[in-house]
Design an enzyme around this catalytic site. Structure first.
Site, PDB file in Angstrom:
ATOM      1  N   THR B 147      62.725  28.075 -13.364  1.00 43.90           N
ATOM      2  CA  THR B 147      61.851  28.880 -12.511  1.00 43.90           C
ATOM      3  C   THR B 147      61.020  29.846 -13.354  1.00 43.90           C
ATOM      4  OG1 THR B 147      63.552  28.760 -10.818  1.00 43.90           O
ATOM      5  CG2 THR B 147      61.859  30.449 -10.529  1.00 43.90           C
ATOM      6  N   GLU B 148      59.704  29.800 -13.158  1.00 48.71           N
ATOM      7  CA  GLU B 148      58.773  30.709 -13.842  1.00 48.71           C
ATOM      8  C   GLU B 148      58.894  30.649 -15.373  1.00 48.71           C
ATOM      9  OE1 GLU B 148      56.543  32.153 -12.057  1.00 48.71           O
ATOM     10  OE2 GLU B 148      57.386  32.087 -10.034  1.00 48.71           O
ATOM     11  N   LEU B 149      59.400  29.518 -15.867  1.00 50.31           N
ATOM     12  CA  LEU B 149      59.632  29.319 -17.316  1.00 50.31           C
ATOM     13  C   LEU B 149      60.547  30.390 -17.923  1.00 50.31           C
ATOM     14  CD1 LEU B 149      56.320  27.948 -18.905  1.00 50.31           C
ATOM     15  CD2 LEU B 149      58.039  26.776 -17.537  1.00 50.31           C
ATOM     16  N   TRP B 298      56.678  33.124 -17.790  1.00 47.82           N
ATOM     17  CA  TRP B 298      55.216  32.960 -17.893  1.00 47.82           C
ATOM     18  C   TRP B 298      54.466  33.922 -16.979  1.00 47.82           C
ATOM     19  CZ3 TRP B 298      53.528  27.369 -15.874  1.00 47.82           C
ATOM     20  CH2 TRP B 298      53.759  27.281 -14.509  1.00 47.82           C
ATOM     21  N   TRP B 308      60.322  40.134 -10.759  1.00 46.68           N
ATOM     22  CA  TRP B 308      61.365  39.793  -9.772  1.00 46.68           C
ATOM     23  C   TRP B 308      62.551  40.741  -9.754  1.00 46.68           C
ATOM     24  CZ3 TRP B 308      59.567  36.477 -13.556  1.00 46.68           C
ATOM     25  CH2 TRP B 308      58.570  35.597 -13.122  1.00 46.68           C
TER      26      TRP B 308
END
Lengths: 414, 418
Positions: B147-149, B298, B308
């Site tokens: 997720t999201e690198l 990223w 987050w």
């Protein structure tokens, strides 16, 4: 630049929202080297006792605000009825009583006749009026002198009566003056919209200058309470929506009985609200404090002790009180029908009529600690940035644009 | 130089407005109408149109010595919504899969941040996603993207343990130093796992700057872009971005589709240029080992986790969510477990971000809420209903807890504090 301003009040005489806003704006303008003569109607009762304070205001070295008083019975937030009462009292108790107009409207007319002449006391560039009672004075002064007129709308008759029937006389004064003015300043987009809709004024004639807030002193008595406290603080009038606050209190208390609701303020709805709370069976959970001045230590303590401040106005051109609450690090829930909601980001926002959602927000902010913390943290940081420098700058821009749009300097008849 | 194009396809299950008064009353958390509406809009503007173009490009070079190839990672929540609201989108991805020039990657089914909170749940979600990909596209992913690198040494080791041959990460300056993102690396903790790095400069030229008139390279033509790539060195130029870049983030009128259409031709002007899928890129030998202790992602300029987690609301929501994982699973209630998992989607925490709220910027575009506060209230109310459901199920199995049951009725919100 020299500006002649007409207002109803100026601290420390009174500190209603209008006076506080006028003080903030003029202080900001004076920092920008605008020379302001501020005219207020001032009754004989407080003329004497307040004279000293007035001189203090005059003598502040950095401020170029001169406050002039006119002998009049006009008081902020006058209604026809309340003026009548006040007038009868003055007539009975003083020999000078017969000087004044016997109705509010006659008194406004009398104030206008005296005030307009002040336009010749200096070399003014602009006439700037705050709300309807002073509009006729501004219009008359402009008619005499040809000096450009700016009308500053802090509230319209429709806000004051919250849609329950505007006074036709006041409406007429507002409408004619707004049409006559060279430029109008509204305290929010919300108010601008009302002026367009209710007074049929073209949008491009109205500039928006949002209000701001000056820092308040810290609370001396920090009160700690074991109950969670939800605060309503303001006039108990239909405009401020205290009835929605009571209804939400019931909804919240059904869910969580360990909450106290404080209603601070006074107004014509007070007894109705007390009765309603009793009727709902929450009389012991809703405390009515009566009038508390914002300038008093109690005023500051009450902001500070609350866990959340609720501002459920039905129609609020701006609304400075949520900003004050945030200065005491108290999270706020504000009505979407308020000008302040246009500029304040770190607040919970709700339609004033949506009691369910208001209750949902109150319960959430009281129970979710992280939410309370974040609102408190970001809100109190944000409110520090909402100071009078920006509005004063915007107001000066309005002055300059108005003057530049007139190729010739107005001819002043002497 | 070779080019590896990878697209992320994701849609979260957006929530309904859920009040504190709904707790214990309603277990409908997700906004069917809104999700459907958004899916239809993006299907039309982006997915169908771009998939069609990709298919054309693949077919165009099919019988030549040059091939057009791409890699996708599609989240489970996006695939479910295709099935539910836009089956034609799923079919068009299946058609792409059938060409043999498209590779699908592994990721968490719910596009979650579970790697940070529960390795057990993390693994479960990866396995779920793997099964879904196999079922829909008949491929077994060999390359993983988190997720999201989100990436660090420890994660590399875990993913290597799961048998993957490569993982994607952001080619951030602070991890590379003087090194180029155009080469294959390994992580210090996972010698067998290849590290495929995003060339963020060129990727962001397309994803963020393409339509910006103030950008000095505006307008970006396929010719100019191909020239930049072909004059660079390395194993491969890795262009990693959100698929919604095409038609949704960069609107049609920016000329983005035209750019994409001409890009292969322009790149093939250099005879050595080939398109690689992520597995093909992973065949290269690593040139060096990278040592990445801190989490990398990223997102935003910080390229960290601050979108987050970090503020009080995000941390408390995340903490409370994973605190009930064990109990949710003990109920063996399929619907309840699925509802809980939908809450793990990272977007819900992104909405609570206050980092840029005061500047009012990019986060806004992706945010269905007016303020981070509202999103947090909604999330916590729903989570409280999940807790309410857990307790009800546990109690139905154990009548002794009658007293507790009454308390739940009195004040569900307080449950979290017990």
């Amino acid at each position: 630049m020299k500006v002649l301003m007409f207002g109803w009040e100026f601290p420390p005489f009174f500190s209603g929202g209008l006076g506080v806003a006028c003080e903030g704006l003029t202080t900001g303008l004076s920092k920008l080297n605008v020379d302001i003569t501020f005219v207020i109607p001032q009754g004989p009762e407080n003329l004497h006792s307040d004279k000293v304070k007035l001189l203090v205001a005059n003598n502040l070295p950095n401020y170029k605000i001169h406050v002039k008083k006119i002998n009049s019975l006009l008081l902020p937030y006058n209604s026809e009825e309340s003026y009548q009462k006040h007038y009868e009292k003055i007539k009975k108790t003083t020999t000078t009583g017969k000087l004044y107009g016997s109705t509010l409207y006659q008194e406004v007319a009398r104030f206008t006749e005296i005030a307009k002449l002040l336009v010749f006391t200096d070399d003014f560039d602009i006439i700037h009026c705050h709300d309807w009672m002073t509009f006729p004075a501004g219009v008359a002064a402009k008619k005499l002198s040809g000096i450009p007129l700016i009308l500053h709308v802090h509230a319209t008759e429709f806000d004051r009566t919250a849609g329950q029937g505007a006074n036709p006389y006041v409406f007429q004064i507002e409408k004619e003056s707004l049409e006559y003015a060279d430029k109008i300043i509204a305290v929010s987009n919300y108010t601008k919209q009302k002026i367009i809709e209710n007074y049929n004024i073209p949008a491009d004639k109205i500039a928006v200058v949002h209000n701001a807030v000056a820092p308040m002193p810290e609370a001396e008595n920090k009160i700690k309470s074991y109950d969670k406290i939800v605060l309503f603080y303001g006039r108990l009038t239909i405009q401020k929506g205290p009835d929605y606050f009571i209804e939400a209190a019931k909804r919240v208390l059904d869910f969580d009985p360990n909450v106290k609701f404080i209603v601070a303020g006074t107004g014509d709805m007070e007894s109705r609200l007390i009765n309603r709370a009793a009727e709902l069976g929450i009389g012991s959970k809703v405390l009515f404090t009566g009038f508390i001045s914002k300038d008093s230590p109690e005023g500051r303590s009450i902001y500070q002790m609350a866990d959340v401040y609720v501002f459920p106005s039905v129609s609020e051109p701006f609304g400075i009180m949520p900003l004050e609450a945030l200065q005491f690090s108290t999270p706020v829930i504000i009505s979407k029908q308020s000008g302040v909601s246009e500029i304040l980001r770190n607040a919970l926002k709700v339609d004033f009529w949506d009691i369910d959602e208001l209750s949902n927000l109150i319960i959430s902010v009281l129970n979710y600690k992280a939410l309370h913390n974040e609102l408190k943290h970001h809100g109190s940081l944000e409110v520090k940035t909402i100071n009078w420098d920006a509005p004063a700058k915007k107001c000066l821009d309005v002055y300059n644009r108005l003057l530049n749009s007139r190729h010739l300097r107005p001819i002043v008849v002497r | 130089m070779n080019v590896c194009i990878y697209f992320q396809v994701h849609q979260p299950f957006r929530m309904k407005k859920y009040s504190v008064f709904d707790i214990g009353q309603s277990s409908e958390y997700f906004d069917d109408n809104k999700n459907k509406e958004i899916m239809h809009k993006i299907a039309k503007k982006c997915y169908l149109r771009t998939n069609n173009l990709m298919l054309q490009l693949i077919n165009k070079y099919k019988n030549t010595d040059k091939q057009f190839k791409i890699s996708y990672s599609i989240t489970g929540t996006a695939l479910e919504q295709f099935q539910k609201y836009a089956p034609e989108v799923l079919e068009s991805f299946q058609k792409l899969a059938e060409t043999g020039n498209v590779e699908f990657l592994s990721e968490t089914y719910y596009h979650s941040l579970s790697c940070l909170y529960s390795k057990h749940e993390f693994k479960d979600q990866i396995d779920m996603h793997k099964i879904k990909i196999k079922e829909l596209f008949n491929q077994e992913p060999k390359v993983f993207r988190n997720t999201e690198l989100i990436f660090n040494n420890e994660l590399a080791n875990f993913i290597q343990g799961m048998g993957y041959k490569a993982i994607l990460a952001e080619g951030a300056d602070h991890i590379l130093g003087w090194r180029s993102p155009n080469y294959v690396y390994t992580a210090r903790t996972a010698p067998k796992l290849k590290l495929l790095l995003k060339n963020y400069k060129l990727s962001d030229d397309i994803a963020f700057r393409f339509g910006q008139k103030s950008w000095k390279e505006y307008p970006l033509t396929a010719e100019k872009f191909a020239h930049w790539i072909n004059s660079d060195k390395g194993h491969s130029m890795n262009l990693f971005m959100d698929y919604e870049t095409f038609g949704e983030h960069q609107w049609d009128d920016t000329g983005i589709f035209d750019f994409l259409k001409h890009l292969p031709d322009e790149l093939f002007k250099n005879n050595h240029t080939r398109f690689l899928t992520v597995s093909e890129l992973a065949e290269f030998d690593a040139v060096d080992e990278l040592d990445i202790h801190n989490f990398l992602s990223w997102a935003d300029i910080e390229r960290d986790l601050s979108a987050w987690k970090g503020n009080n609301m995000q941390d408390s929501a995340m903490h409370e969510l994973y605190a009930v994982e064990k109990f949710v699973k003990e109920t063996h209630d399929k619907t309840l477990i699925e509802d809980w998992r939908k809450l793990t989607t990272s977007d819900h925490f992104y909405y609570m971000c206050t980092k840029y709220f005061n500047d009012g910027d990019v986060h806004k575009y992706f945010n269905p809420y007016d303020t981070p506060y509202e999103s947090y209230i909604n999330f916590m109310n729903i989570l409280n209903d999940i807790i309410y459901r857990i307790k009800r199920i546990i109690e139905s199995k154990n009548i002794k807890k009658e007293a507790m049951h009454r308390r739940i009725h009195e004040n569900p919100v307080m449950l979290l504090n017990e």
